[in-house]
Design a protein around this motif. Structure first.
Motif, PDB file in Angstrom:
ATOM      1  N   TRP A  55       0.849  -1.190   0.000  1.00 49.02           N
ATOM      2  CA  TRP A  55       0.000   0.000   0.000  1.00 49.02           C
ATOM      3  C   TRP A  55       0.888   1.244   0.000  1.00 49.02           C
ATOM      4  O   TRP A  55       1.801   1.355   0.814  1.00 49.02           O
ATOM      5  CB  TRP A  55      -0.871   0.040   1.258  1.00 49.02           C
ATOM      6  N   GLN A  57       1.072   5.668  -1.652  1.00 48.41           N
ATOM      7  CA  GLN A  57       0.594   6.784  -2.463  1.00 48.41           C
ATOM      8  C   GLN A  57       1.803   7.282  -3.238  1.00 48.41           C
ATOM      9  O   GLN A  57       2.879   7.473  -2.666  1.00 48.41           O
ATOM     10  CB  GLN A  57       0.044   7.894  -1.562  1.00 48.41           C
ATOM     11  N   LEU A 139      -4.500   5.650  -2.402  1.00 50.26           N
ATOM     12  CA  LEU A 139      -3.840   4.467  -1.816  1.00 50.26           C
ATOM     13  C   LEU A 139      -4.088   3.281  -2.733  1.00 50.26           C
ATOM     14  O   LEU A 139      -5.241   2.988  -3.096  1.00 50.26           O
ATOM     15  CB  LEU A 139      -4.411   4.185  -0.425  1.00 50.26           C
TER      16      LEU A 139
END
Length: 184
Positions: A55, A57, A139
């Protein structure tokens, strides 16, 4: 972006397929009319090879002065859960930058209280040729490709002309990356 269209309708130039007018039209709708090409890359997930992409960004890897950045993920193969299609957390781009540090050090992955519940992740399955637009604060992750098929993608990325690289911001300071206005 420099580009010239050939008789087959495919633009040629420095940014290649990332400069296609229809693609740029959508990018302009997402981040505004003054668009700059940021980078491009290929993701290659071969059959039975590869690892988890945790996970994260994208903004955590390349902070800018604002969040008007978008990546166009162009699937070159059919993308399914079996061959590790992208999985995303809907609406997560509106919550700001999550902490990508472990024990006070940047690790490029979201863990702890900011980590999403994998059960709520949405698989982004689509046929080859499909384009998925990824906001820099979305995300997302992908699992290993355990199938017998490739999952390849071309990813041109863009930024608004007023989104300057923020090379002085340490990755440990996620609050500074937030904008006063919510992400689009």
């Amino acid at each position: 972006m420099e580009s010239s269209e050939q008789s087959d309708g495919i633009p040629r130039g420095r940014a290649g397929g990332g400069a296609h007018p229809r693609l740029l039209d959508v990018v302009e709708q997402l981040i505004g009319p003054d668009v700059l090409f940021h980078y491009s890359k290929l993701h290659l997930k071969a059959p039975h090879v590869g690892s988890v992409v945790e996970w994260h960004q994208d903004f955590s890897y390349y902070p800018h002065t604002n969040t008007d950045l978008v990546t166009a993920l162009i699937y070159l193969d059919d993308a399914t859960t079996e061959n590790a299609c992208l999985r995303a957390m809907p609406g997560s781009h509106r919550r700001g930058l999550a902490d990508h540090c472990v024990d006070g050090h940047f690790r490029g992955k979201v863990t702890g209280p900011d980590a999403p519940d994998p059960a709520q992740a949405v698989p982004i399955e689509a046929p080859a040729g499909s384009v998925v637009f990824i906001h820099c604060l979305l995300l997302h992750y992908s699992s290993p490709n355990r199938s017998d098929r490739f999952r390849r993608a071309f990813l041109p990325a863009y930024r608004a002309a007023d989104a300057y690289p923020d090379l002085l911001r340490p990755p440990r300071e996620p609050q500074r990356a937030r904008r006063d206005a919510p992400a689009r």
